[in-house]
Write an enzyme that holds these catalytic residues in place. Structure first.
Site, short mmCIF file in Angstrom:
data_model
loop_
_atom_site.label_atom_id
_atom_site.label_comp_id
_atom_site.label_asym_id
_atom_site.label_seq_id
_atom_site.Cartn_x
_atom_site.Cartn_y
_atom_site.Cartn_z
N GLU A 282 48.06 -29.45 12.41
CA GLU A 282 47.86 -29.26 13.86
C GLU A 282 49.21 -29.17 14.58
O GLU A 282 49.39 -28.37 15.49
CB GLU A 282 47.03 -30.40 14.47
CG GLU A 282 45.63 -30.56 13.92
CD GLU A 282 44.76 -29.31 14.02
OE1 GLU A 282 44.98 -28.48 14.91
OE2 GLU A 282 43.86 -29.16 13.17
N TRP A 285 50.37 -25.80 14.14
CA TRP A 285 49.81 -24.84 15.11
C TRP A 285 50.63 -24.85 16.39
O TRP A 285 50.86 -23.82 17.01
CB TRP A 285 48.35 -25.19 15.45
CG TRP A 285 47.35 -24.65 14.48
CD1 TRP A 285 46.70 -25.36 13.52
CD2 TRP A 285 46.89 -23.29 14.38
NE1 TRP A 285 45.86 -24.52 12.83
CE2 TRP A 285 45.95 -23.25 13.33
CE3 TRP A 285 47.17 -22.11 15.07
CZ2 TRP A 285 45.29 -22.08 12.96
CZ3 TRP A 285 46.53 -20.94 14.70
CH2 TRP A 285 45.60 -20.93 13.65
N TRP A 314 35.91 -6.43 30.19
CA TRP A 314 35.48 -7.78 30.52
C TRP A 314 34.75 -7.76 31.86
O TRP A 314 35.05 -6.92 32.71
CB TRP A 314 36.70 -8.71 30.63
CG TRP A 314 37.47 -8.86 29.35
CD1 TRP A 314 38.68 -8.32 29.05
CD2 TRP A 314 37.07 -9.60 28.18
NE1 TRP A 314 39.07 -8.67 27.78
CE2 TRP A 314 38.10 -9.46 27.22
CE3 TRP A 314 35.95 -10.36 27.85
CZ2 TRP A 314 38.05 -10.05 25.97
CZ3 TRP A 314 35.90 -10.95 26.60
CH2 TRP A 314 36.93 -10.79 25.67
N ASN A 349 39.58 -30.71 21.46
CA ASN A 349 39.86 -29.38 20.90
C ASN A 349 38.60 -28.61 20.52
O ASN A 349 38.47 -27.42 20.82
CB ASN A 349 40.77 -29.51 19.67
CG ASN A 349 41.09 -28.14 19.09
OD1 ASN A 349 41.62 -27.29 19.77
ND2 ASN A 349 40.73 -27.94 17.82
N TRP A 367 39.14 -13.49 29.44
CA TRP A 367 39.74 -14.73 28.94
C TRP A 367 40.86 -15.23 29.84
O TRP A 367 41.14 -16.43 29.90
CB TRP A 367 40.26 -14.55 27.51
CG TRP A 367 41.25 -13.42 27.32
CD1 TRP A 367 40.97 -12.12 27.06
CD2 TRP A 367 42.68 -13.50 27.41
NE1 TRP A 367 42.12 -11.38 26.97
CE2 TRP A 367 43.19 -12.20 27.16
CE3 TRP A 367 43.58 -14.54 27.64
CZ2 TRP A 367 44.55 -11.91 27.17
CZ3 TRP A 367 44.94 -14.26 27.63
CH2 TRP A 367 45.41 -12.96 27.42
N TRP A 390 43.03 -19.42 23.85
CA TRP A 390 42.15 -18.48 24.56
C TRP A 390 42.06 -17.14 23.84
O TRP A 390 40.99 -16.56 23.71
CB TRP A 390 42.61 -18.30 26.01
CG TRP A 390 42.01 -19.39 26.85
CD1 TRP A 390 42.60 -20.57 27.20
CD2 TRP A 390 40.68 -19.44 27.35
NE1 TRP A 390 41.71 -21.36 27.90
CE2 TRP A 390 40.52 -20.68 28.01
CE3 TRP A 390 39.59 -18.58 27.31
CZ2 TRP A 390 39.32 -21.07 28.62
CZ3 TRP A 390 38.39 -18.95 27.92
CH2 TRP A 390 38.27 -20.18 28.56
C1 LIG Z 1 41.11 -22.55 24.54
C2 LIG Z 1 42.12 -23.57 24.11
C3 LIG Z 1 43.13 -23.97 25.00
C4 LIG Z 1 44.09 -24.91 24.61
N1 LIG Z 1 45.06 -25.28 25.51
C5 LIG Z 1 46.04 -26.16 25.13
C6 LIG Z 1 47.07 -26.53 26.03
O1 LIG Z 1 47.17 -26.02 27.16
N2 LIG Z 1 47.98 -27.45 25.61
C7 LIG Z 1 47.92 -28.02 24.36
O2 LIG Z 1 48.77 -28.85 24.03
N3 LIG Z 1 46.96 -27.66 23.48
C8 LIG Z 1 46.02 -26.77 23.83
N4 LIG Z 1 45.02 -26.42 22.94
C9 LIG Z 1 45.06 -26.97 21.57
C10 LIG Z 1 44.29 -28.28 21.35
O3 LIG Z 1 43.02 -28.20 21.88
C11 LIG Z 1 45.01 -29.50 21.94
O4 LIG Z 1 46.36 -29.51 21.56
C12 LIG Z 1 44.35 -30.80 21.43
O5 LIG Z 1 43.00 -30.85 21.83
C13 LIG Z 1 45.09 -32.00 21.96
O6 LIG Z 1 44.47 -33.18 21.57
P1 LIG Z 1 45.20 -34.23 20.64
O7 LIG Z 1 46.56 -34.52 21.20
O8 LIG Z 1 44.30 -35.37 20.47
O9 LIG Z 1 45.37 -33.39 19.31
P2 LIG Z 1 45.51 -33.82 17.77
O10 LIG Z 1 44.32 -33.30 17.08
O11 LIG Z 1 45.86 -35.23 17.61
O12 LIG Z 1 46.75 -32.90 17.32
C14 LIG Z 1 48.11 -33.34 17.45
C15 LIG Z 1 48.91 -32.36 18.26
O13 LIG Z 1 48.96 -31.09 17.61
C16 LIG Z 1 48.99 -30.05 18.58
N5 LIG Z 1 47.81 -29.21 18.42
C17 LIG Z 1 46.60 -29.56 17.95
N6 LIG Z 1 45.77 -28.50 17.88
C18 LIG Z 1 46.49 -27.45 18.35
C19 LIG Z 1 46.19 -26.08 18.53
N7 LIG Z 1 45.00 -25.56 18.22
N8 LIG Z 1 47.15 -25.28 19.05
C20 LIG Z 1 48.37 -25.77 19.35
N9 LIG Z 1 48.71 -27.07 19.19
C21 LIG Z 1 47.78 -27.90 18.70
C22 LIG Z 1 48.96 -30.72 19.94
O14 LIG Z 1 50.29 -30.83 20.42
C23 LIG Z 1 48.35 -32.06 19.63
O15 LIG Z 1 48.70 -33.06 20.55
C24 LIG Z 1 44.05 -25.47 23.30
C25 LIG Z 1 43.03 -25.07 22.42
C26 LIG Z 1 42.08 -24.13 22.82
C27 LIG Z 1 41.01 -23.73 21.86
#
Ligand SMILES: Cc1cc2nc3c(=O)[nH]c(=O)nc-3n(C[C@H](O)[C@H](O)[C@H](O)COP(=O)(O)OP(=O)(O)OC[C@H]3O[C@@H](n4cnc5c(N)ncnc54)[C@H](O)[C@@H]3O)c2cc1C
Length: 484
Positions: A282, A285, A314, A349, A367, A390
């Protein structure tokens, strides 16, 4: 005595801060930090009030930490990135600064801002030193054999992990204490006009304690309690199954190196597992989307990554969009998610994927509308990750969901909130509902229930799915016809 200024942006911490350490390299140099409040720019970038509040609280905590190092924290109030370079240069002149250090940001406006600031400072003979700090692996440094950027995550992750293994990702220490502070710290405002948070102060303080101590505590708690179950718990929004570190990573009160180091420490103690591998991925990502933004800057300019999807028709339906924003679509998992965002400034997420897929595929709404709404409401709003998420959901991005993969929101709800606990918690109309919370009005709204005033489904999912498939097929046919 030389004087250095550290220009803080998305790196609000004293530990493992590359620019701060570089500015403090010589023990005899006096150092101050500055943070720019740029409300007009924030407005243009759709920065959420809840995120501004979190940044201000983070700055309060940071000011205390820096004070212990004799490093004052100043506030530069300037409307936007256009006015910032001259105002920063003026501040440096008044303070007799020799060098400015900052950690790079990779978005196009931020890059242009730094170039302009470098020029304004250069005219005064002050160097602006930019450092790579925001990612575990510097964006743009992992390329394929032919020198082009990776656009698919899995091969990117493979080389990203190799780089981490060879170069390491150990966080750096705190800078040494300065002999004295050469200027007094500024007061950090409690609020910025125009950026009221939509989340109540009590909720914000409860859910989102700010500052690097809070971030490190959260990381330690997650590593000791959550990480071992991450893979099985991470998709269930009613469980505390993810780290919730995203607000800290977004404002930089914790670094990705600190997170990865903790995860690798966990692996060293407990052995490799699917849980730690998934959490590390993650963080991969996060780096990946910054890398995409560096390689394809058009994603900062509201353009799809896959340019061939630009002609897609869209819908721009304000009323339907409004129902999505307010969590009144009649699809409980979608509405519970949107209400979580309204209540806490954060969304799980799995739910981000579900609501983004619903907006783009069930409602066929652009989107970019959803992307913008998220930025305006997320505490962790981050252009790269938000845009990546997105575009993944809309099937316009790199490594995106194929256009024919369309989540069924009812099935998603049943799978990831099987007992309906999350739905009941966030949708008060269904709090005491004894029937099937995933379809309170029967399949497709066929048996309207009098036991709740929760709305009927706003679309027929199967018909909506067909409409979206047709829109993508039309787009492809038009492209083939025009030979593009
Ligand atoms: C439509 C959409 C919009 C999103 N917008 C954002 C946003 O504006 N800011 C944001 O930080 N994340 C975003 N995410 C990614 C993800 O949803 C969040 O990072 C995550 O939910 C944060 O929760 P956590 O810290 O508990 O994550 P954990 O599951 O604990 O993951 C640890 C860290 O990994 C990173 N991470 C995890 N998943 C992703 C991912 N898919 N993409 C990029 N980084 C990731 C984050 O920094 C996160 O804090 C988005 C995902 C989607 C599908």
């Amino acid at each position: 005595m030389r004087r250095h200024l550290v220009w803080l942006r998305a790196d609000l911490r004293s530990l493992d801060n590359t620019a701060l350490l570089a500015a403090c390299a010589d023990a005899s140099t006096a150092v101050a930090c500055v943070y720019a409040v740029t409300p007009r720019q924030w407005q243009r970038h759709d920065v959420a009030g809840v995120r501004v509040d979190f940044e201000l609280r983070t700055l309060h905590a940071l000011q205390e930490r820096l004070a212990a190092l004799n490093i004052p924290l100043l506030m530069l109030h300037t409307p936007d990135f256009a006015t910032l370079p001259a105002d920063l240069a003026g501040l440096c002149q008044r303070l007799g600064i020799d060098e400015v250090h900052a950690n790079r940001q990779y978005e196009v406006n931020e890059i242009a801002r730094d170039e302009a600031a470098g020029l304004a400072l250069g005219e005064l003979g002050i160097a602006l030193q930019l450092h790579h700090d925001q990612c575990a692996v510097t964006p743009g440094t992992l390329c394929k054999g032919d020198g082009t950027y990776y656009s698919v995550f899995t091969p990117f992750k493979r080389v990203w992990l190799q780089r981490l293994a060879s170069a390491g990702c150990a966080p750096a220490s705190s800078p040494r204490r300065r002999r004295e502070a050469f200027v007094a710290s500024d007061e950090i405002p409690a609020t910025v006009p125009g950026f009221a948070s939509h989340v109540s102060p009590a909720t914000a303080l409860h859910w989102w304690p700010a500052g690097e101590d809070a971030a490190l505590e959260r990381l330690a708690a997650f590593c000791s309690e959550g990480l071992a179950h991450y893979d099985s718990a991470r998709n269930f929004p009613d469980r505390d199954g993810t780290s919730r570190l995203s607000p800290h990573l977004a404002v930089g009160s914790i670094s990705p190196r600190q997170c990865l180091n903790a995860a690798f420490g966990h692996v060293a103690r407990h052995g490799e597992s699917a849980d730690s591998a998934q959490w590390i991925a993650e963080l991969g990502w996060r780096d990946f989307y910054k890398h995409v933004l560096t390689g394809w800057p058009r994603v900062c300019r509201h353009q799809p990554f896959r340019l061939e999807t630009a002609p897609l028709r869209w819908r721009h339906d304000d009323a339907d969009f409004q129902r999505w924003c307010e969590g009144r679509t009649g699809f409980p998992i979608v509405d519970a998610a949107m209400r979580q965002l309204q209540a806490t400034g954060w969304m799980h997420n799995r739910l981000r994927m579900i609501v983004a897929m619903f907006l783009t595929k069930d409602l066929l709404i652009d989107w970019r509308w959803g992307e913008r709404f998220f930025m305006q409401h997320l505490i962790d709003g981050d252009l790269a990750a938000n845009n990546g998420g997105w575009q993944w959901s809309a099937s316009t991005g790199n490594d995106a969901a194929p256009y024919f993969r369309i989540f069924n929101p009812v099935t998603q709800g049943r799978k990831f909130d099987p007992d309906g606990r999350f739905i009941r918690e966030h949708i008060k109309e269904l709090g005491d509902f004894s029937g099937d919370v995933h379809e309170p009005h029967g399949p497709g709204g066929s048996r309207p229930s009098l036991l709740t005033d929760y709305p009927l489904p706003m679309v027929d999912h199967s018909a909506a799915r067909e409409r979206t498939l047709a829109a993508f097929k039309d787009m492809k046919a038009a492209a083939e016809f025009s030979g593009s």
